[in-house]
Design a protein around this motif. Structure first.
Motif, PDB file in Angstrom:
ATOM      1  N   TYR A   1      -1.877  -9.326  -5.125  1.00 38.09           N
ATOM      2  CA  TYR A   1      -3.319  -9.224  -5.356  1.00 38.09           C
ATOM      3  C   TYR A   1      -3.952  -8.321  -4.297  1.00 38.09           C
ATOM      4  N   PRO A   2      -4.689  -7.285  -4.700  1.00 36.14           N
ATOM      5  CA  PRO A   2      -5.377  -6.445  -3.709  1.00 36.14           C
ATOM      6  C   PRO A   2      -6.281  -7.280  -2.800  1.00 36.14           C
TER       7      PRO A   2
ATOM      8  N   ASP B   1     -15.480  -4.907   4.413  1.00 36.12           N
ATOM      9  CA  ASP B   1     -16.490  -5.531   3.551  1.00 36.12           C
ATOM     10  C   ASP B   1     -16.830  -4.631   2.365  1.00 36.12           C
ATOM     11  N   VAL B   2     -16.991  -3.353   2.619  1.00 40.73           N
ATOM     12  CA  VAL B   2     -17.396  -2.402   1.575  1.00 40.73           C
ATOM     13  C   VAL B   2     -16.331  -2.269   0.497  1.00 40.73           C
ATOM     14  N   VAL B   3     -15.087  -2.075   0.898  1.00 47.67           N
ATOM     15  CA  VAL B   3     -14.050  -1.828  -0.110  1.00 47.67           C
ATOM     16  C   VAL B   3     -13.752  -3.075  -0.935  1.00 47.67           C
ATOM     17  N   ARG B   4     -14.102  -4.237  -0.423  1.00 46.70           N
ATOM     18  CA  ARG B   4     -13.925  -5.469  -1.201  1.00 46.70           C
ATOM     19  C   ARG B   4     -15.067  -5.699  -2.199  1.00 46.70           C
TER      20      ARG B   4
ATOM     21  N   TRP C   1      -6.351   0.815  -8.795  1.00 42.58           N
ATOM     22  CA  TRP C   1      -7.128   1.474  -7.742  1.00 42.58           C
ATOM     23  C   TRP C   1      -7.391   0.555  -6.546  1.00 42.58           C
ATOM     24  N   HIS C   2      -6.619  -0.514  -6.400  1.00 46.47           N
ATOM     25  CA  HIS C   2      -6.755  -1.430  -5.267  1.00 46.47           C
ATOM     26  C   HIS C   2      -8.200  -1.909  -5.134  1.00 46.47           C
ATOM     27  N   ILE C   3      -8.680  -2.539  -6.205  1.00 47.17           N
ATOM     28  CA  ILE C   3     -10.024  -3.079  -6.252  1.00 47.17           C
ATOM     29  C   ILE C   3      -9.950  -4.604  -6.169  1.00 47.17           C
ATOM     30  N   ASN C   4     -10.961  -5.226  -5.603  1.00 50.39           N
ATOM     31  CA  ASN C   4     -11.074  -6.678  -5.605  1.00 50.39           C
ATOM     32  C   ASN C   4     -11.167  -7.140  -7.058  1.00 50.39           C
TER      33      ASN C   4
ATOM     34  N   ASP D   1       0.792  -1.237   0.000  1.00 50.87           N
ATOM     35  CA  ASP D   1       0.000   0.000   0.000  1.00 50.87           C
ATOM     36  C   ASP D   1       0.821   1.283   0.000  1.00 50.87           C
ATOM     37  N   GLY D   2       1.989   1.292   0.614  1.00 49.91           N
ATOM     38  CA  GLY D   2       2.837   2.485   0.532  1.00 49.91           C
ATOM     39  C   GLY D   2       2.633   3.502   1.632  1.00 49.91           C
ATOM     40  N   TYR D   3       2.619   3.053   2.875  1.00 51.04           N
ATOM     41  CA  TYR D   3       2.480   3.977   3.999  1.00 51.04           C
ATOM     42  C   TYR D   3       3.805   4.703   4.273  1.00 51.04           C
ATOM     43  N   LYS D   4       3.692   5.937   4.708  1.00 52.50           N
ATOM     44  CA  LYS D   4       4.869   6.762   4.952  1.00 52.50           C
ATOM     45  C   LYS D   4       5.766   6.172   6.037  1.00 52.50           C
TER      46      LYS D   4
END
Length: 330
Positions: free
Chosen positions: A269-270, A178-181, A234-237, A94-97
């Protein structure tokens, strides 16, 4: 859980965990990290950070146990030449600072490379990940004592299918996951805009720069020796997408990676979700291997497009004994 923690600490103290690890001989251990930092940081994100101290303990243990610790592409090249070598791979999704601020100095200290799995769209457009935007809105709602309003709104938007199981933090986090997946880009944008406008909470423009890597930080780590891998556009399922969208997510991801890094290209895989079609598109697009979130160790017989990755701890026991347990049981 407390009893299990004590048992693991005792086994670790008498070196039985170390002995068991020596007797087990996977060719490739891949570890997945996300956010890195201190738990008392003023920056609170959806992804709970692992402490720099624990990462350093884990790296030291791997080195002392005879593992080569490196990036995935280099590991695959090494195993092709020396199949008997034991290698541990460090990956950051993901690329966190915090990767740059806390993990990068530790890896340099021990002359170790790692693989960064970055999402092209977030970085190109400096957009915070979907889960971080939702986490920000919900955190603000919670502080303002308006969770009841959020609950009603979620039920209205989802027609009852998204009903929260409760308003505790664990339930809110589960709902976000759940939503973002379940959604594609336009749906997620629409949901975030609706929540923001209805609840009167605007996601700040600097949320990305506060918690995520910028290009200069990424380029510095690549110059040092880090590899960059694909993590979608866009990091989509990927398993819910039609063929055109799936191809776009994977190929745009590779195009972005090529602007930052030259070498063996690998993919994460996202959400760790994949199927046969996803694997085929990832493979045909030009990625030479892919990692999952399946918690298993890897051998020469493991499909290189289904490589397992272990988390840095288990049972929520954030100590080196828990990490050793994973190296035995996975």
């Amino acid at each position: 859980m407390l009893k299990l923690s004590r048992v693991l600490l005792i086994l670790d103290r008498v070196k039985l965990l170390d002995l068991a690890i020596k007797l087990k001989s996977p060719n490739l251990v891949v570890i997945v990290y996300h956010n890195v930092g201190h738990h008392n940081s003023y920056v609170q994100t959806f992804e709970e950070p692992i402490t720099p101290a624990l990462i350093e303990k884990q790296i030291l243990f791997l080195l002392r146990s005879g593992y080569i610790v490196t990036s995935l592409g280099e590991a695959l090249s090494t195993l092709a030449e020396n199949p008997q070598q034991r290698i541990a791979v460090i990956t950051f999704d993901d690329g966190y600072k915090g990767v740059y601020e806390y993990a990068y100095p530790i890896l340099r200290k021990y002359h170790i490379k790692a693989t960064l799995y970055l999402t092209a769209g977030f970085i190109r457009h400096r957009v915070a990940p979907w889960w971080e935007q939702l986490h920000y809105i919900i955190s603000k709602v919670e502080k303002e004592g308006k969770l009841h309003k959020l609950t009603r709104l979620i039920s209205q938007i989802g027609g009852g299918s998204w009903r929260l199981r409760g308003t505790q933090a664990i339930h809110l986090k589960s709902w976000i996951e759940d939503v973002v997946r379940a959604m594609d880009v336009h749906e997620l944008r629409g949901l975030i805009n609706t929540l923001s406008e209805t609840l009167g909470i605007e996601v700040p423009e600097d949320l990305y720069s506060t918690i995520m890597l910028d290009l200069n930080e990424i380029k510095e780590m690549v110059e040092y020796g880090f590899e960059v891998g694909g993590h979608g556009l866009w990091h989509i399922n990927l398993s819910i997408l039609n063929n055109n969208r799936l191809t776009e997510e994977v190929k745009e991801s590779l195009d972005f990676v090529r602007t930052l890094y030259k070498g063996i290209y690998t993919f994460a895989y996202p959400f760790g979700i994949y199927n046969d079609l996803v694997i085929e598109v990832v493979k045909s697009s030009g990625f030479k291997a892919a990692v999952t979130l399946d918690p298993h160790l890897n051998y020469l017989s493991t499909n290189t497009y289904m490589l397992g990755r272990i988390p840095p701890y288990k049972f929520n026991l954030k100590n080196i004994a828990s990490f050793k347990y994973l190296l035995i049981k996975c």
